[in-house]
Scaffold this motif. Sequence first.
Motif, PDB file in Angstrom:
ATOM      1  N   UNK A  53       0.848  -1.192   0.000  1.00  0.00           N
ATOM      2  CA  UNK A  53       0.000   0.000   0.000  1.00  0.00           C
ATOM      3  C   UNK A  53       0.889   1.249   0.000  1.00  0.00           C
ATOM      4  N   UNK A  54       0.667   2.139  -0.946  1.00  0.00           N
ATOM      5  CA  UNK A  54       1.500   3.331  -1.084  1.00  0.00           C
ATOM      6  C   UNK A  54       0.905   4.559  -0.389  1.00  0.00           C
ATOM      7  N   UNK A  55      -0.058   4.329   0.472  1.00  0.00           N
ATOM      8  CA  UNK A  55      -0.673   5.431   1.208  1.00  0.00           C
ATOM      9  C   UNK A  55       0.339   6.027   2.184  1.00  0.00           C
ATOM     10  N   UNK A  56       0.349   7.355   2.269  1.00  0.00           N
ATOM     11  CA  UNK A  56       1.253   8.033   3.197  1.00  0.00           C
ATOM     12  C   UNK A  56       0.709   7.929   4.619  1.00  0.00           C
ATOM     13  N   UNK A  57       1.546   7.458   5.513  1.00  0.00           N
ATOM     14  CA  UNK A  57       1.165   7.364   6.922  1.00  0.00           C
ATOM     15  C   UNK A  57       2.362   7.737   7.783  1.00  0.00           C
ATOM     16  N   UNK A  58       2.074   8.062   9.030  1.00  0.00           N
ATOM     17  CA  UNK A  58       3.157   8.302   9.978  1.00  0.00           C
ATOM     18  C   UNK A  58       3.769   6.965  10.369  1.00  0.00           C
ATOM     19  N   UNK A  59       5.086   6.927  10.416  1.00  0.00           N
ATOM     20  CA  UNK A  59       5.817   5.714  10.797  1.00  0.00           C
ATOM     21  C   UNK A  59       6.920   6.108  11.769  1.00  0.00           C
ATOM     22  N   UNK A  60       7.035   5.349  12.843  1.00  0.00           N
ATOM     23  CA  UNK A  60       8.082   5.674  13.810  1.00  0.00           C
ATOM     24  C   UNK A  60       9.453   5.429  13.189  1.00  0.00           C
ATOM     25  N   UNK A  61      10.437   6.151  13.676  1.00  0.00           N
ATOM     26  CA  UNK A  61      11.802   5.972  13.173  1.00  0.00           C
ATOM     27  C   UNK A  61      12.272   4.545  13.444  1.00  0.00           C
ATOM     28  N   UNK A  62      11.869   3.989  14.588  1.00  0.00           N
ATOM     29  CA  UNK A  62      12.223   2.594  14.890  1.00  0.00           C
ATOM     30  C   UNK A  62      11.618   1.651  13.860  1.00  0.00           C
ATOM     31  N   UNK A  63      10.395   1.945  13.452  1.00  0.00           N
ATOM     32  CA  UNK A  63       9.727   1.128  12.431  1.00  0.00           C
ATOM     33  C   UNK A  63      10.499   1.181  11.124  1.00  0.00           C
ATOM     34  N   UNK A  64      10.840   2.377  10.688  1.00  0.00           N
ATOM     35  CA  UNK A  64      11.557   2.530   9.420  1.00  0.00           C
ATOM     36  C   UNK A  64      12.926   1.858   9.466  1.00  0.00           C
ATOM     37  N   UNK A  65      13.595   2.005  10.599  1.00  0.00           N
ATOM     38  CA  UNK A  65      14.920   1.383  10.747  1.00  0.00           C
ATOM     39  C   UNK A  65      14.813  -0.135  10.671  1.00  0.00           C
ATOM     40  N   UNK A  66      13.846  -0.697  11.385  1.00  0.00           N
ATOM     41  CA  UNK A  66      13.661  -2.154  11.406  1.00  0.00           C
ATOM     42  C   UNK A  66      13.223  -2.681  10.044  1.00  0.00           C
ATOM     43  N   UNK A  67      12.306  -1.961   9.404  1.00  0.00           N
ATOM     44  CA  UNK A  67      11.799  -2.397   8.100  1.00  0.00           C
ATOM     45  C   UNK A  67      12.897  -2.369   7.044  1.00  0.00           C
ATOM     46  N   UNK A  68      13.674  -1.297   7.025  1.00  0.00           N
ATOM     47  CA  UNK A  68      14.758  -1.194   6.040  1.00  0.00           C
ATOM     48  C   UNK A  68      15.859  -2.218   6.310  1.00  0.00           C
ATOM     49  N   UNK A  69      16.092  -2.501   7.588  1.00  0.00           N
ATOM     50  CA  UNK A  69      17.084  -3.527   7.940  1.00  0.00           C
ATOM     51  C   UNK A  69      16.620  -4.891   7.435  1.00  0.00           C
ATOM     52  N   UNK A  70      15.326  -5.155   7.564  1.00  0.00           N
ATOM     53  CA  UNK A  70      14.774  -6.419   7.061  1.00  0.00           C
ATOM     54  C   UNK A  70      14.926  -6.519   5.543  1.00  0.00           C
ATOM     55  N   UNK A  71      14.582  -5.442   4.840  1.00  0.00           N
ATOM     56  CA  UNK A  71      14.666  -5.458   3.379  1.00  0.00           C
ATOM     57  C   UNK A  71      16.100  -5.687   2.909  1.00  0.00           C
ATOM     58  N   UNK A  72      17.058  -5.054   3.573  1.00  0.00           N
ATOM     59  CA  UNK A  72      18.465  -5.240   3.208  1.00  0.00           C
ATOM     60  C   UNK A  72      18.910  -6.671   3.498  1.00  0.00           C
ATOM     61  N   UNK A  73      18.499  -7.184   4.667  1.00  0.00           N
ATOM     62  CA  UNK A  73      18.870  -8.551   5.035  1.00  0.00           C
ATOM     63  C   UNK A  73      18.273  -9.555   4.051  1.00  0.00           C
ATOM     64  N   UNK A  74      17.033  -9.316   3.635  1.00  0.00           N
ATOM     65  CA  UNK A  74      16.379 -10.214   2.680  1.00  0.00           C
ATOM     66  C   UNK A  74      17.102 -10.193   1.335  1.00  0.00           C
ATOM     67  N   UNK A  75      17.513  -9.005   0.905  1.00  0.00           N
ATOM     68  CA  UNK A  75      18.244  -8.881  -0.360  1.00  0.00           C
ATOM     69  C   UNK A  75      19.593  -9.588  -0.275  1.00  0.00           C
ATOM     70  N   UNK A  76      20.306  -9.352   0.824  1.00  0.00           N
ATOM     71  CA  UNK A  76      21.618  -9.991   1.006  1.00  0.00           C
ATOM     72  C   UNK A  76      21.480 -11.511   1.051  1.00  0.00           C
ATOM     73  N   UNK A  77      20.446 -11.989   1.755  1.00  0.00           N
ATOM     74  CA  UNK A  77      20.232 -13.432   1.881  1.00  0.00           C
ATOM     75  C   UNK A  77      19.949 -14.060   0.519  1.00  0.00           C
ATOM     76  N   UNK A  78      19.179 -13.360  -0.302  1.00  0.00           N
ATOM     77  CA  UNK A  78      18.864 -13.875  -1.640  1.00  0.00           C
ATOM     78  C   UNK A  78      20.131 -13.988  -2.486  1.00  0.00           C
ATOM     79  N   UNK A  79      20.992 -12.982  -2.394  1.00  0.00           N
ATOM     80  CA  UNK A  79      22.244 -13.003  -3.158  1.00  0.00           C
ATOM     81  C   UNK A  79      23.164 -14.117  -2.670  1.00  0.00           C
ATOM     82  N   UNK A  80      23.235 -14.284  -1.351  1.00  0.00           N
ATOM     83  CA  UNK A  80      24.079 -15.336  -0.777  1.00  0.00           C
ATOM     84  C   UNK A  80      23.570 -16.711  -1.191  1.00  0.00           C
ATOM     85  N   UNK A  81      22.252 -16.888  -1.180  1.00  0.00           N
ATOM     86  CA  UNK A  81      21.657 -18.173  -1.555  1.00  0.00           C
ATOM     87  C   UNK A  81      21.996 -18.535  -2.995  1.00  0.00           C
ATOM     88  N   UNK A  82      21.955 -17.548  -3.878  1.00  0.00           N
ATOM     89  CA  UNK A  82      22.301 -17.784  -5.289  1.00  0.00           C
ATOM     90  C   UNK A  82      23.769 -18.198  -5.416  1.00  0.00           C
TER      91      UNK A  82
END
Length: 202
Positions: free
Chosen positions: A59-88
């Motif tokens: 969902x691309x709706x604009x909402x307020x997000x805590x800085x902790x939320x953004x930090x955790x979410x972006x950390x997850x996305x990076x970890x998922x990307x790294x894991x996919x590359x490592x798996x390959x």
Amino acid sequence: MRKLTTISMALIVAGGVMIAAPATAAPTISNGVACKKSGATISQSGFKYKCGTNPLSTNKKLTWLSIDCLTSANAYLKAAKDAAEITIKLAAQIPVIDLGITNEKADLVLTQAKLTETQAKLTETQAKLTAAKLDVEKKPLTAAVASWTAAVRAYTSKINAITLSIKKLESSRSTATSQPALLKADIANTKENARLICSNGF
């Protein structure tokens, strides 16, 4: 007349107070509350929030997000990307490792055969040396025994090295085949933690 006017004014003021609209309370800011300007920030109750789209949602709706939320979410996305590359990369390594194991095992068979042959030669030469009576016979046999002994040691050392190499390759293969599942579990935990921190109302 003046007294009546004063009373009338008082009633008008009182009436105005009675019909005045109550002041609008400031909205409570938390994860999921709609916002208008992407990138805007605000602090409330000691927590900082930023206006944007939730990285964990489609969902691309604009909402307020805590800085902790953004930090955790972006950390997850990076970890998922790294894991996919490592798996390959790990998947690509398995055929190479398998080929290495096959070659090392073939070399082990050949080296073991050479060691067996050399040990037989050594035993035969030692028997001849024991049976020799003359120094002229013993001298070349002694040299031959030393040579065969050195060869036995060399082949034995090579076998040990090949065996160790095979063990390392097999360990690498085990890691390459098991690591993706471990990465997947770690990523799932990271995502779940991010979802919790980004829950609406937090």
